[in-house]
Design a protein around this motif. Structure first.
Motif, mmCIF file in Angstrom:
data_model
loop_
_atom_site.group_PDB
_atom_site.id
_atom_site.type_symbol
_atom_site.label_atom_id
_atom_site.label_comp_id
_atom_site.label_asym_id
_atom_site.label_seq_id
_atom_site.Cartn_x
_atom_site.Cartn_y
_atom_site.Cartn_z
ATOM 1 N N GLU A 1 2.163 -10.419 -0.880
ATOM 2 C CA GLU A 1 1.233 -9.513 -0.204
ATOM 3 C C GLU A 1 0.646 -10.122 1.057
ATOM 4 N N ASP A 2 0.460 -11.447 1.071
ATOM 5 C CA ASP A 2 -0.142 -12.119 2.221
ATOM 6 C C ASP A 2 0.903 -12.671 3.195
ATOM 7 N N ALA B 1 1.988 0.501 -6.194
ATOM 8 C CA ALA B 1 2.368 1.912 -6.315
ATOM 9 C C ALA B 1 2.327 2.606 -4.958
ATOM 10 N N VAL B 2 1.291 2.295 -4.169
ATOM 11 C CA VAL B 2 1.210 2.853 -2.812
ATOM 12 C C VAL B 2 2.331 2.276 -1.951
ATOM 13 N N ALA B 3 2.579 0.977 -2.085
ATOM 14 C CA ALA B 3 3.637 0.323 -1.312
ATOM 15 C C ALA B 3 5.000 0.944 -1.598
ATOM 16 N N ALA B 4 5.226 1.340 -2.838
ATOM 17 C CA ALA B 4 6.499 1.970 -3.196
ATOM 18 C C ALA B 4 6.673 3.305 -2.467
ATOM 19 N N LEU C 1 0.489 -3.870 2.697
ATOM 20 C CA LEU C 1 1.264 -2.923 1.902
ATOM 21 C C LEU C 1 2.735 -2.939 2.310
ATOM 22 N N PHE C 2 3.003 -3.079 3.612
ATOM 23 C CA PHE C 2 4.379 -3.207 4.063
ATOM 24 C C PHE C 2 5.031 -4.443 3.433
ATOM 25 N N ALA C 3 4.280 -5.536 3.342
ATOM 26 C CA ALA C 3 4.820 -6.742 2.716
ATOM 27 C C ALA C 3 5.238 -6.461 1.269
ATOM 28 N N LEU C 4 4.365 -5.818 0.512
ATOM 29 C CA LEU C 4 4.697 -5.475 -0.868
ATOM 30 C C LEU C 4 5.898 -4.537 -0.925
#
Length: 366
Positions: free
Chosen positions: A207-208, A52-55, A198-201
């Motif tokens: 995520e990793d 949700a934060v990544a979005a 978070l940028f990856a998501l």
């Protein structure tokens, strides 16, 4: 493609992007805003909370390229200590001692940087109407002793050499300098690694995805001082500014984490070519996409042009942290950003080589 060709491409494409943005008269239908994102849910064990934060980050990166983050976990004590250190360094260290730390002695542009030693926009070296920059800086980069993880022992400098390019004032000259830097850098480095997950998501990657590329990452940081204006004036888009703290530019690495004092000064170039003042949000960091991430995402995430103009009678201090990946990492366009309709626009390049070429462009030709 030879290394020299790649280096030339990196410098030329970045300058063309900056020139195009400064000359643009495109009109945007969206109101230009710098959103505030509370990232505290991203420390949750719930992947849905983190997504949700990544979005929100994705939305900011494809629109403004800038956003504030709160709930980041970096202590107020650490933040204030490094700003106080910046003020003490610039106000108390003698000119002679600063000169001994001058960036001209460093192949990596580390150490003390007086106002007349660089232009952040390389085109300003030859522009007859370019206002001289008034900023004063001190630059350093990653070293294992500053990394809370201890590093992996594999750090390479911008040019690939297994050296530590940092220079520091002595403890006698500036008591507590290194220890304060270590505390701040350690906390901000941990935050940067968290943000990159978070940028990856946000890019529909695991995520990793970037984890193995952040074991000895590039992370250039600066203490910056902008003197008070001798003639404070409100922002007038139709009038040339006589005092520029830091000229119009986009940052070089993946993203920037900016801490600044209460004096305003950061201005962002909107899509319709208007400079928009961006006041600090109390307790926040300003995050912005930089050119290497724009390149890596094939232009999906926008690196936004910005500058600093101190229009007040108060000195402004800031501490930008320019986060990259391991400088020895070869980078190609991210797989989630390439389609048959949108093939990669950029050739592969090593991370450190890209940043070094951009830094070299800011200094006068010798």
């Amino acid at each position: 493609m030879s290394p020299s060709t790649t280096h030339s491409e990196a410098r030329q494409s970045a300058q063309e992007y900056l020139n195009a943005r400064l000359a643009s008269r495109a009109k945007s239908k969206r109101q230009f805003t710098v959103p505030e994102i509370d990232i505290s849910p991203s420390f949750s064990s719930s992947i849905e909370d983190r997504k949700a934060v990544a979005a929100q980050i994705h939305e900011a990166c494809v629109n403004s390229g800038f956003f504030h983050v709160t709930g980041h976990g970096v202590s107020d004590e650490t933040r204030q200590a490094v700003l106080t250190l910046a003020k003490r360094f610039f106000q108390t260290l003698s000119r002679e001692k600063k000169e001994a730390l001058h960036i001209k002695h460093s192949p990596y542009f580390r150490g003390y940087e007086p106002a007349d030693s660089s232009y952040v926009n390389p085109a300003d070296w030859t522009a007859q109407d370019a206002a001289p920059e008034t900023k004063e800086g001190f630059n350093w980069g990653y070293e294992a002793g500053l990394d809370p993880t201890g590093g992996d022992g594999q750090y390479r400098e911008l040019d690939g050499k297994a050296v530590n390019g940092n220079v520091w004032p002595s403890e006698e000259d500036v008591p507590g300098f290194y220890s304060t830097i270590k505390q701040y850098y350690g906390e901000i480095l941990s935050l940067a690694r968290h943000l990159f997950r978070l940028f990856a998501l946000s890019l529909n990657l695991p995520e990793d995805y970037f984890d193995d590329m952040m074991t000895h990452p590039g992370g250039i940081a600066r203490l910056l001082r902008y003197p008070a204006s001798s003639d404070p004036q409100p922002l007038d888009p139709n009038q040339a500014d006589k005092e520029i703290g830091l000229g119009a530019h986009s940052d070089y690495e993946c993203f920037t984490i900016l801490l600044c004092s209460t004096a305003p000064g950061l201005e962002i170039l909107s899509p319709d070519n208007v400079w928009v003042p961006t006041p600090a949000v109390e307790g926040s960091f300003v995050i912005n996409v930089a050119d290497f991430l724009m390149r890596w995402t094939n232009g999906m995430y926008q690196s936004t042009v910005h500058r600093v103009v101190n229009r007040t009678r108060e000195e402004r201090y800031s501490v930008p942290f320019f986060f990259s990946i391991n400088y020895d990492q070869m980078v190609e366009t991210l797989p989630s950003c390439v389609t048959p309709e949108n093939p990669s626009k950029y050739p592969p390049i090593r991370a450190g080589e890209y940043v070094l070429e951009r830094l070299r462009a800011t200094a006068p030709e010798t």
